[in-house]
Design an enzyme around this catalytic site. Structure first.
Site, PDB file in Angstrom:
ATOM      1  N   ILE A 292       0.840  -1.209   0.000  1.00  0.00           N
ATOM      2  CA  ILE A 292       0.000   0.000   0.000  1.00  0.00           C
ATOM      3  C   ILE A 292       0.873   1.256   0.000  1.00  0.00           C
ATOM      4  O   ILE A 292       0.672   2.170  -0.798  1.00  0.00           O
ATOM      5  CB  ILE A 292      -0.946   0.021   1.223  1.00  0.00           C
ATOM      6  CG1 ILE A 292      -1.871  -1.206   1.201  1.00  0.00           C
ATOM      7  CG2 ILE A 292      -1.773   1.304   1.256  1.00  0.00           C
ATOM      8  CD1 ILE A 292      -2.666  -1.399   2.490  1.00  0.00           C
TER       9      ILE A 292
ATOM     10  N   HIS B  77      10.177 -14.246 -28.126  1.00  0.00           N
ATOM     11  CA  HIS B  77      11.215 -13.217 -28.205  1.00  0.00           C
ATOM     12  C   HIS B  77      10.706 -12.061 -29.031  1.00  0.00           C
ATOM     13  O   HIS B  77      10.101 -12.276 -30.070  1.00  0.00           O
ATOM     14  CB  HIS B  77      12.469 -13.797 -28.856  1.00  0.00           C
ATOM     15  CG  HIS B  77      13.561 -12.778 -29.075  1.00  0.00           C
ATOM     16  ND1 HIS B  77      14.373 -12.354 -28.055  1.00  0.00           N
ATOM     17  CD2 HIS B  77      13.941 -12.103 -30.182  1.00  0.00           C
ATOM     18  CE1 HIS B  77      15.231 -11.463 -28.527  1.00  0.00           C
ATOM     19  NE2 HIS B  77      14.988 -11.282 -29.817  1.00  0.00           N
TER      20      HIS B  77
END
Lengths: 453, 453
Positions: free
Chosen positions: A181, A435
């Protein structure tokens, strides 16, 4: 009124439990004292993600400005961001409510408290109603912790709900707590130009992760000019003359426009009158559950409130189990399997499974293999090359994966499967890795030489 | 000089083959007539990704400007982007070269041609040298196709290499070919303010994908004000008075500052004198290979040049197999397994495995299940909610996954594993899916109701 299943709390766990139960044909009620969706939708994961997603251009641009590939400027409107977030949340809430109703779930608005081991009283402004159940699932979640002397006052000292309603970005913000948070809200406000100082009592940022994750986070945030104070305990946090003033135990003080208390969560079990149902709680009120997530006969506790894992998807997973167990579809003990957890933002953390210390504590000899993001072409393309992917091995099988850096939360599903299936090197070679992808950093980590942890 | 293994071509396939062979102790040479790294590193995947990554802020910002959450402006410097890209590519090339040398690979600069079934001649400015081999791997890749009347002239009619060297963004750009190269370069230049018109002879954008991918792409690009001309054949593309002029077979013309020919690739096999080694080629020169990727006795052909799959990671995968087969580590036939393929940019396409038409052609009865990105909180957070994830099922097993939308390339590794392992619904429930993630759209697609394709 007698229900097959009553669910108390409508966060991710409660919502999933109610929809799954109703879909399976159980007469189901869902009790909610506030907004449908709970912390995750209304004051947690979703609003922060809405803020981070909407402002994602800012750190990307910042990196490129430094690299002199672009000039320009941005000026975000916090009121518009808040409005956009609120609109999405309201729409999602409304859709969830409609779905529940269409499935025949009774939505009982009010606060639930056990009146006996088979009945609860639901109290709202209009009065109290008692309803009885064959099975009940407690999914009341958790709330921000309040520490003596550090209570958010909604003026200059804010909790994670207050901070979502600001309509003006503070010039400076002290954040207490360097978990998800704190780090996510700090990232967001820094994009709006706020000067951030983050304070953590433990020695590392992201203290539940391997220390090298915290080290890397520190390097990145230092470069981004955050103030970082770790391993220092806070004595008090107060509004003084329109400013937030933090006092360390050492006596030193920090002053900022606002402060955010983002340290710790406490279970939302106080109003349940749990003892009336024979339910035991420990610590701040975490509900004790057995191997079947049962807190008492026919009464389950799932999600944050049982203290197992304070994550929305953990609650969701437990909800499915609890409904299946309640309806006799399974009798096996609950097993979570490897748990994914992410910290979001421009710099992200992704972890699946236990960390090194946890594995070692369980008696395992751990080896690690690591790939640095700087060698990855996608990391290079964004100019965000700090970070790494690390694989934790036990007896040549993948037992955990942790990563830090830009975009690493995207690796989470692949990583979850690999840890769940305890991949060996052979499995790594069983697929074609696309890739160019950030995922190749995970591949490189998997095939890198291993060393003892 | 006699080598255990000679590799011709240093793209992803050739580089992988040479490093793997040298690591395994084979006396290895690598022949390259141009830059180490081949198309992928120098003129293909990597430069486009460097451009797209560096400018990723632009479409994110554009979306938010429309949503009125931000004001601001950006001005990218194309010369700086080119310089940054060139620096990265040069560094990567140099690192690859150093690694090869450290492994003891001889790098032979020049053009290779077979002089016999066991020898090649390497020719460069300094002359010719004959070297012999026990085994050889052809990994010469492919080049942009040249169509009569549409030959790039490097002036206003560019190929995919020319376009990477522009130092000023054209006001307007015609792109011929709506595959990965065309769509990615169009996205990049549109971020620099170029008005894009894309022309495709086939009826759909992204024509190798399911038609609904093309339909969604069309909707998104229309909204982004691209000109889109599909199902129309081009007769000529020429530089006329300093402009690019495209003439359709219908006689209609389009004019723009520049045009990019991005349609089709042709095998780089012409200079090999393949016949001298008994190698057969088909069509434009695609080398015929058997089940072991052998083009002739002791001579393998991998990557684009064998025409199987024109993708860097396919070449890489074939390289590993060819080296292992050449060194006797495997005798099994080559199997690629499910192939991932992505189109990158702000709107991405991700596909693993065959598409619906290919599965049906193979005699399968296909069912599909779909989730729309609009229901996903991460897609919502970016404000980019167009798109979907679709799962292709054969007999209740996952046989293919395709997705279109912002960020969907991130789903690729998880999707590859699911298709490779032919997941059932039970497997989907075997892992905890992290929340909130774009990956949940994949989860939703996996559990959605199925319908016949």
């Amino acid at each position: 009124m007698m229900y097959d299943l009553i669910v108390v709390g409508s966060g991710p766990g409660g919502l999933k439990a109610a929809t799954r139960a109703a879909t399976a044909g159980l007469k189901t009620a869902l009790v909610e004292k506030s907004d449908i969706g709970g912390t995750c939708l209304n004051w947690g994961c979703i609003p922060t993600k809405m803020f981070l997603g909407a402002t994602a251009a800012s750190p990307l641009l910042h990196t490129q400005v430094k690299a002199k590939t672009v000039t320009g400027s941005l000026d975000f409107s916090l009121p518009s961001l808040v409005q956009k977030k609120d609109r999405f949340i309201k729409g999602t809430r409304s859709a969830a409510e409609k779905q529940l109703i269409s499935l025949g779930v009774d939505i009982l608005k009010g606060t639930a408290a056990f009146s006996s081991p088979t009945a609860i009283t639901v109290t709202n402004d209009e009065g109290s109603t008692e309803v009885t159940f064959k099975k009940l699932i407690i999914a009341t979640g958790s709330m921000p912790s309040a520490f003596p002397g550090l209570e958010p006052d909604g003026d200059c000292v804010l909790n994670s709900s207050h901070v979502l309603t600001l309509t003006e970005a503070p010039e400076s913000l002290i954040i207490v707590g360097a978990g998800a948070i704190g780090l996510e809200m700090g990232d967001f406000f820094s994009r709006l130009g706020t000067k951030i100082t983050i304070v953590e009592a433990l020695p590392n940022l992201a203290p539940s992760e391997d220390p090298d994750v915290g080290d890397t986070f520190r390097k990145i945030l230092k470069r981004e000019k955050w103030g970082i104070r770790t391993g220092e305990k806070v004595q008090s946090l107060k509004t003084v003359d329109g400013n937030a003033v933090l006092t360390f135990e050492s006596g030193e003080t920090l002053t900022a426009d606002k402060a955010l208390m983002a340290a710790g969560r406490t279970p939302a079990s106080q109003e349940l009158n749990a003892a009336a149902a024979g339910i035991e709680c420990v610590g701040a009120g975490w509900i004790t559950t057995d191997d079947h997530l049962l807190a008492a006969e026919n009464i389950y506790a799932i999600g944050d409130v049982n203290g197992r894992t304070l994550l929305a998807h953990a609650a969701d997973h437990q909800a499915c189990y609890a409904v299946d167990h309640a309806s006799g579809k399974t009798t096996a003990a609950y097993e979570s399997g490897p748990m994914p957890a992410c910290i979001y933002g421009h710099t992200e953390v992704m972890r699946v499974g236990p960390n090194t210390a946890e594995l070692q504590k369980a008696g395992h000899t751990v080896e690690t293999s690591t790939a640095m993001l700087v060698a990855n072409s996608i990391a290079q393309s964004y100019g965000s090359t700090q970070g790494f992917v690390k694989v934790l091995w036990v007896e040549n099988k993948v037992h955990g994966i942790v990563a830090i850096g830009h975009g690493v939360s995207h690796l989470v599903t692949g990583a979850t499967i690999m840890v769940k299936q305890q991949w060996s090197l052979k499995d790594v070679h069983s697929i074609i890795w696309a890739h160019p992808t950030l995922d190749e950093a995970l591949e490189m980590a998997l095939i890198a030489p291993r060393k003892p942890a």
